[in-house]
Design an enzyme around this catalytic site. Structure first.
Site, PDB file in Angstrom:
ATOM      1  N   ALA A  45      70.564 -14.136 149.078  1.00 59.70           N
ATOM      2  CA  ALA A  45      70.907 -14.089 150.506  1.00 59.70           C
ATOM      3  C   ALA A  45      71.975 -15.123 150.830  1.00 59.70           C
ATOM      4  CB  ALA A  45      69.646 -14.244 151.364  1.00 59.70           C
ATOM      5  N   GLU A  46      71.738 -15.961 151.868  1.00 57.87           N
ATOM      6  CA  GLU A  46      72.721 -16.981 152.247  1.00 57.87           C
ATOM      7  C   GLU A  46      72.340 -18.343 151.683  1.00 57.87           C
ATOM      8  OE1 GLU A  46      69.755 -18.041 155.495  1.00 57.87           O
ATOM      9  OE2 GLU A  46      70.070 -16.580 153.907  1.00 57.87           O
ATOM     10  N   GLN A  47      71.428 -18.372 150.713  1.00 56.09           N
ATOM     11  CA  GLN A  47      70.875 -19.637 150.239  1.00 56.09           C
ATOM     12  C   GLN A  47      71.899 -20.526 149.537  1.00 56.09           C
ATOM     13  OE1 GLN A  47      67.441 -18.358 147.972  1.00 56.09           O
ATOM     14  NE2 GLN A  47      66.552 -17.341 149.762  1.00 56.09           N
ATOM     15  N   HIS A  96      62.269 -13.805 158.739  1.00 55.73           N
ATOM     16  CA  HIS A  96      62.637 -13.268 160.049  1.00 55.73           C
ATOM     17  C   HIS A  96      61.446 -13.303 161.000  1.00 55.73           C
ATOM     18  CE1 HIS A  96      65.206 -10.671 157.158  1.00 55.73           C
ATOM     19  NE2 HIS A  96      65.793 -11.828 157.368  1.00 55.73           N
ATOM     20  N   SER A 129      62.531 -22.784 155.501  1.00 54.74           N
ATOM     21  CA  SER A 129      62.011 -23.843 154.626  1.00 54.74           C
ATOM     22  C   SER A 129      62.845 -25.111 154.751  1.00 54.74           C
ATOM     23  CB  SER A 129      61.993 -23.372 153.175  1.00 54.74           C
ATOM     24  OG  SER A 129      61.020 -22.366 152.981  1.00 54.74           O
ATOM     25  N   ASP A 173      66.888  -9.903 165.963  1.00 52.61           N
ATOM     26  CA  ASP A 173      67.526 -10.701 164.924  1.00 52.61           C
ATOM     27  C   ASP A 173      68.792  -9.974 164.468  1.00 52.61           C
ATOM     28  OD1 ASP A 173      66.843  -8.778 162.927  1.00 52.61           O
ATOM     29  OD2 ASP A 173      64.953  -9.792 162.483  1.00 52.61           O
ATOM     30  N   TRP A 196      66.481 -20.875 155.234  1.00 51.38           N
ATOM     31  CA  TRP A 196      66.697 -21.763 156.368  1.00 51.38           C
ATOM     32  C   TRP A 196      65.387 -22.232 157.002  1.00 51.38           C
ATOM     33  CZ3 TRP A 196      70.116 -25.042 157.229  1.00 51.38           C
ATOM     34  CH2 TRP A 196      70.306 -25.631 158.480  1.00 51.38           C
ATOM     35  N   GLN A 235      52.673 -23.724 153.407  1.00 50.84           N
ATOM     36  CA  GLN A 235      53.767 -24.680 153.238  1.00 50.84           C
ATOM     37  C   GLN A 235      53.886 -25.674 154.389  1.00 50.84           C
ATOM     38  OE1 GLN A 235      57.541 -23.485 151.358  1.00 50.84           O
ATOM     39  NE2 GLN A 235      58.499 -23.887 153.343  1.00 50.84           N
ATOM     40  N   GLU A 256      61.829 -26.871 157.873  1.00 52.47           N
ATOM     41  CA  GLU A 256      60.515 -27.490 157.716  1.00 52.47           C
ATOM     42  C   GLU A 256      60.629 -28.783 156.912  1.00 52.47           C
ATOM     43  OE1 GLU A 256      57.921 -24.555 156.068  1.00 52.47           O
ATOM     44  OE2 GLU A 256      58.007 -23.269 157.834  1.00 52.47           O
TER      45      GLU A 256
END
Length: 509
Positions: free
Chosen positions: A394-396, A19, A376, A117, A374, A356, A379
């Site tokens: 989560a929403e992964q 976030h 990552s 957010d 999201w 990263q 990226e």
């Protein structure tokens, strides 16, 4: 020279790097591209070394942007120790609402715009009180936001547990969602976390607009549904702006990063797999062993951000990323015996946390084994790097399905890692699938989306045009806020009195 009607925008970020980083990147754009005054209100976990590192770096490098770090409220007695992440985040943001209000109302130059957010949607009422323009910033993708918006409808339509359903869930105008891919709060609807998530689905409708960290070409179908009054737009009733991809720039290299980049400099182009499960993800001990063996069996070069195995939950590092105080930080304590020695020439192990953005941008990196957060994912896409999709929480799971099946920039295990341990042979096979073969269709697709992303952010790109439009609306509201009527609202005795009391309460706490 002072810009006429220069807007002051406040951005509110809930705890967690997923976030905080997108919030910082949006703040940068508003300052650098539009000349706005920006204040970032960062509610931090105060237990994450990586989060502190990101904040310090941002504060030192963006001296034109104000950062106010708000420690989370005392939650003793409000949450159980094992409270789930969404529940914890919602309660943190709710209990910090008074501090946010106090800070905003006591500013010498009050903001005319508030951007929150999705966990900060309850603070939109503060913006209404101060007659501020208000936006919800979705740091994830449009399909996830569509589910969140539609979740109160699904709550009424679906009987029993979502994960027990046999057919995919229909979301108007969007791809159906398989029961096994639902977000974490929907795994058990008999929890407080689920009720908090349904509340988010209602709360996000209260903004004057929605900003989504995606771009038109990437998710045209979902964005069109969110704007169509006969589809999801009928629920939302406010504009939706695709303003992404907003991704972080590499940080100035530290001594440890210089060493890693130096090793990458010695490797062939696109030959290294980067392995990281995000700022908060961890694996079980058994799964950690299998990943290690999978990397070794693949015979590929690798760079692996390793963490001690979790003791039950994949998101156990969410509030403590980069905490180097644990005794079992030495990877030899939990990796296969002799693994470090056998792979010494082909791989690098990085304890806890890595830079990263710098690693994924390096030309030697050709693949990313990722948790599919999201930030990552963006990226990876913006660097044209294909993925092994390894969703954890989560929403992964939604993200992994989107990346592997719709966008076709990754592969994923046959069975979700959350359901069973993925074996070393399958891991090695997936790694070789994204890394080997010329031409490689997954790599070619990743390159296509890299170009699409860059085009969206060009001067005449659709994402840049969308944010320019939002900026114009912010300028118009700033002009309105300069009127005597608005100033009198912000400085009225009742507001000042309440704000002082709240600030006093926070100080005492």
């Amino acid at each position: 020279m002072e810009i006429m009607h220069r807007p002051h925008v406040a951005l509110l970020s809930s705890p967690g790097l997923g976030h905080l980083i997108p919030t910082i990147e949006l703040g940068k754009l508003l300052v650098l591209r539009h000349g706005f005054k920006v204040t970032i209100l960062a509610i931090t976990s105060q237990t994450s070394e990586a989060e502190s590192r990101i904040l310090k770096s941002a504060i030192s490098s963006i001296n034109f942007c104000d950062f106010l770090e708000l420690p989370p409220a005392d939650l003793s007695g409000l949450l159980e120790n094992e409270a789930a992440i969404v529940e914890r985040l919602c309660v943190v943001m709710r209990e910090t609402k008074g501090a946010v209000r106090s800070v905003l109302s006591n500013m010498a130059h009050p903001p005319s715009v508030l951007i929150v957010d999705i966990f900060g949607s309850e603070c939109l009422s503060i913006a209404e009180e101060f007659r501020m323009l208000k936006y919800v910033y979705v740091a994830s993708n449009a399909w996830f936001f569509s589910l969140t918006l539609y979740s109160p409808i699904l709550d009424k339509q679906v009987q029993g547990q979502f994960v027990d359903q046999k057919e995919p869930f229909e979301i108007p105008g969007c791809s159906p969602l398989r029961p096994e891919d639902v977000v974490d709060p929907m795994l058990d609807r008999n929890t407080r976390q689920y009720q908090e998530y349904i509340g988010i689905g209602m709360g996000v409708r209260k903004g004057d607009g929605i900003l989504v960290n995606t771009w038109e070409e990437l998710q045209r179908k979902d964005l069109e549904s969110l704007r169509d009054e006969n589809l999801l737009g009928g629920l939302l009733k406010v504009p939706v702006y695709a303003i992404g991809p907003l991704v972080r720039e590499p940080e100035p290299p530290s001594s440890s990063t210089i060493g890693l980049l130096g090793w990458l400099d010695q490797q062939p182009s696109e030959s290294v797999v980067y392995v990281s499960f995000g700022s908060g993800g961890t694996l079980s001990h058994e799964q950690t062993i299998e990943v290690a063996w999978g990397l070794e069996l693949s015979r590929l070069r690798f760079m692996w951000v390793v963490r001690p195995p979790n003791r039950g939950r994949a998101d156990s590092a969410f509030f403590s990323t980069g905490d180097g105080s644990r005794e079992d930080d030495d990877p030899s304590n939990y990796l296969p015996e002799g693994f470090k020695e056998r792979t010494r020439k082909m791989g690098r192990l990085i304890p806890q946390w890595a830079a990263q953005a710098s690693i994924l941008r390096h030309p030697s990196v050709g693949g990313f084994m990722s948790h599919c957060g999201w930030s990552s994912s963006l990226e990876s896409i913006t660097n044209g790097v294909p993925m092994v999709c390894w969703p954890l929480y989560a929403e992964q799971r939604m993200n992994a399905t989107l990346l592997a099946e719709e966008l076709r920039v990754g592969v994923r295990p046959k069975v979700l890692p959350a359901k069973k341990v993925v074996g070393r042979e399958e891991i090695a096979s997936m790694l070789r699938e994204i890394m080997e073969g010329k031409p490689n269709p997954i790599r070619e697709r990743a390159r296509e989306l890299r170009e699409s992303a860059a085009k969206a952010m060009e001067r005449d790109g659709l994402s840049r045009t969308a944010l320019d439009h939002v900026a114009n609306l912010c300028c118009a509201r700033a002009a309105e806020c300069e009127t005597h009527e608005h100033q009198s609202v912000l400085t009225s005795p009742s507001v000042s009195h309440v704000s002082s009391n709240l600030l006093s309460q926070r100080t005492q706490r």
